[in-house]
Design a protein around this motif. Structure first.
Motif: not given
Length: 187
Positions: A125-131
């Motif tokens: 699953t793609r991670l993003a800043n703030g996750d």
């Protein structure tokens, strides 16, 4: 389109819903107008002055039925995509083919290539800043005298910009770097 004609369509900023300092904003190259506030117009025209949190309003305005509003929302989300949450909105957004071509007409968009760094958790699953993520196994934290236990949460993570396998965050009050294969994204 004149201000009077735009005011027949709406009396608020079509991007952020502000009620003050409104004026027409021409969406190039078609020259269709939207009604926008001074804050939005200034940040669109001056990328170095962008307040990322101001643009969280696009979560609502991206669903506008006006193609010109959709184009501006897509362009701003594309500009801010490295923040993480805008990429999530872009992934949900649908534009008609003609509207998407219009949105890309400024050439500001960037295509992902093989050099784009994408952070993924243990499930892909793609991670993003703030996750927020949860540890999937116990990890000895180097340089600190504790073990981060399976099931512990890391909230508001930061992606390491030059390494897709590392994220940063806080566990037990300590700033740590964790390998992405040992975490899964939390809902």
């Amino acid at each position: 389109m004149s201000l009077r004609e735009l005011n027949k369509r709406t009396t608020i900023c079509e991007l952020c819903s502000n009620e003050y300092d409104l004026s027409p904003f021409i969406v190039e190259p078609r020259e269709d107008d939207i009604l926008a506030c001074k804050t939005c117009i200034n940040q669109i025209n001056n990328p170095e002055e962008v307040d990322v949190n101001h643009w969280r309003c696009l979560n609502d305005s991206m669903w506008s039925t006006e193609p010109a509003v959709q184009v501006v929302a897509w362009r701003m989300l594309t500009r801010l995509r490295k923040e993480g949450w805008p990429q999530d909105l872009l992934d949900m957004m649908y534009l008609e083919e003609e509207t998407l071509e219009w949105a890309k007409a400024t050439g500001e968009h960037i295509e992902e290539d093989e050099n784009t760094i994408i952070h993924k958790d243990s499930n892909g699953t793609r991670l993003a800043n703030g996750d927020s993520v949860v540890l999937i196994k116990d990890l000895d934290v180097k340089g600190a005298n504790f073990t981060a236990k399976r099931g512990e949460f890391m909230r508001n993570i930061n992606l390491v910009h030059d390494n897709p396998e590392h994220i940063e965050g806080r566990i037990q009050g300590q700033q740590v770097v964790i390998v992405t294969q040992y975490v899964k994204k939390s809902n």
